[in-house]
Design a protein around this motif. Structure first.
Motif, short mmCIF file in Angstrom:
data_model
loop_
_atom_site.label_atom_id
_atom_site.label_comp_id
_atom_site.label_asym_id
_atom_site.label_seq_id
_atom_site.Cartn_x
_atom_site.Cartn_y
_atom_site.Cartn_z
N GLU A 41 -5.37 20.21 -0.66
CA GLU A 41 -5.16 19.72 -2.02
C GLU A 41 -5.47 18.24 -2.17
O GLU A 41 -5.53 17.72 -3.30
N HIS A 42 -5.68 17.52 -1.07
CA HIS A 42 -5.99 16.09 -1.13
C HIS A 42 -7.45 15.79 -0.79
O HIS A 42 -8.07 14.95 -1.44
N ILE A 43 -7.98 16.47 0.21
CA ILE A 43 -9.35 16.22 0.66
C ILE A 43 -10.23 17.37 0.19
O ILE A 43 -10.10 18.50 0.68
N GLU A 84 0.82 -1.20 0.00
CA GLU A 84 0.00 0.00 0.00
C GLU A 84 0.86 1.26 0.00
O GLU A 84 0.54 2.25 -0.68
N ILE A 85 1.94 1.25 0.75
CA ILE A 85 2.84 2.41 0.79
C ILE A 85 3.50 2.62 -0.57
O ILE A 85 3.62 3.75 -1.06
N VAL A 111 -5.22 6.19 0.30
CA VAL A 111 -5.14 6.51 1.72
C VAL A 111 -6.39 6.02 2.45
O VAL A 111 -6.29 5.43 3.53
N VAL A 112 -7.56 6.25 1.87
CA VAL A 112 -8.81 5.81 2.50
C VAL A 112 -8.81 4.30 2.68
O VAL A 112 -9.14 3.78 3.76
N ARG A 113 -8.44 3.59 1.63
CA ARG A 113 -8.43 2.12 1.69
C ARG A 113 -7.44 1.61 2.73
O ARG A 113 -7.75 0.74 3.55
N TYR A 114 -6.23 2.16 2.71
CA TYR A 114 -5.19 1.70 3.63
C TYR A 114 -5.51 2.07 5.07
O TYR A 114 -5.36 1.26 5.99
N ASN A 115 -5.99 3.29 5.28
CA ASN A 115 -6.34 3.70 6.64
C ASN A 115 -7.47 2.87 7.22
O ASN A 115 -7.49 2.56 8.42
N ARG A 126 1.61 9.31 -6.03
CA ARG A 126 2.12 10.66 -5.74
C ARG A 126 3.10 11.10 -6.81
O ARG A 126 3.04 12.24 -7.29
N ALA A 127 3.99 10.21 -7.21
CA ALA A 127 4.98 10.55 -8.24
C ALA A 127 4.33 10.79 -9.59
O ALA A 127 4.80 11.61 -10.39
N ALA A 128 3.22 10.10 -9.84
CA ALA A 128 2.52 10.23 -11.13
C ALA A 128 1.53 11.38 -11.13
O ALA A 128 0.88 11.64 -12.15
N GLY A 129 1.37 12.05 -10.00
CA GLY A 129 0.41 13.15 -9.92
C GLY A 129 -1.03 12.68 -9.86
O GLY A 129 -1.94 13.45 -10.18
#
Length: 255
Positions: free
Chosen positions: A200-202, A93-94, A111-115, A101-104
């Motif tokens: 910028e994420h949520i 997952e990480i 994050v939702v799935r992993y959390n 993140r690298a691919a934009g």
């Protein structure tokens, strides 16, 4: 039932810091160095993603709560964080998060799935930790319990609070509603909720939807301008005042 075992102890500026384990889960307990805090309120905290139990955000908040309010504060390392080993699932997952993140690409779905996966593991660990902490004579079972967790701390803390009647006030914020909104509907205790208006994420609408889902009659939204990692430091002082208001006398924040 797991017992709590202290492993190290130190004291500074009136704050006693004790590392502990509950089973194989490592944690840290901060308390006033004097005996005046017997049966004082306990605040459980959860750290953010990629961090650990003694991250400066955790130790800084603990210092405010212990020195300013006389409370006990405890944090455990989340699964795959801090002193805990990562599983193959954690590593996968990480790696996927770093790739996106690298691919934009949007990080939210990962994050939702992993959390959500981490929360399913961490919630029973927090309950076991609370059981063990309340066995300590200086804490006991008759003092109030609060919870404070932002970002991944919300992903873990919200489902915990939804099923844990011992927790009677909580500070959350900065997470998506996807897997949490239905559980938030079960929560009726006082809530303070932090949201970054330019996250910028949520998406703003997502943060507002999670806040709206809480069934609490007393819930306060703190919306600040800024991006995801720009939550103002003064929100920590606000959270301390929130807990002091519900669990104890007014607090003067340290300089």
């Amino acid at each position: 039932m797991y017992s709590l075992r202290f492993t190290t102890e130190s004291s500074s500026n009136g704050v006693l810091e004790r590392d502990f384990t509950v089973g194989d889960v490592p944690g840290v307990l901060w308390s006033p160095a004097s005996d005046a805090a017997d049966h004082a309120p306990l605040i459980l905290m959860a750290h953010g993603g990629g961090n650990h139990k003694k991250h400066p955000a955790m130790s800084g908040r603990a210092q405010r709560l212990v020195a300013g309010c006389g409370f006990h504060v405890a944090v455990i390392d989340a699964p795959g964080h801090g002193d805990r080993p990562r599983t193959a699932h954690d590593e996968a997952e990480i790696a996927e998060l770093f790739r996106a993140r690298a691919a934009g690409e949007p990080e939210g779905p990962i994050v939702v799935r992993y959390n959500d996966h981490l929360a399913k593991r961490a919630v029973p660990e927090y309950q076991a930790t609370l059981d063990a902490l309340q066995e300590l004579p200086e804490i006991g079972t008759d003092g109030p319990v609060g919870f404070w967790g932002i970002n991944m701390g919300t992903a873990i803390g919200l489902p915990l609070v939804a099923i844990e009647p011992r927790i009677t006030a909580a500070v959350f914020g900065q997470h998506w509603p996807d897997t949490l909104a239905e559980q938030a509907k079960q929560i009726t205790i006082p809530i303070e909720f932090d949201l970054q208006w330019d996250d910028e994420h949520i998406p703003r609408e997502a943060g507002l939807a999670l806040f709206d889902a809480f069934a609490s009659t007393e819930k306060t939204l703190h919306a600040n301008a800024g991006k995801h990692k720009e939550l103002p430091r003064f929100e920590a002082d606000s959270a301390v005042r929130f807990f002091a208001r519900h669990f104890g006398p007014a607090v003067t924040s340290p300089a």
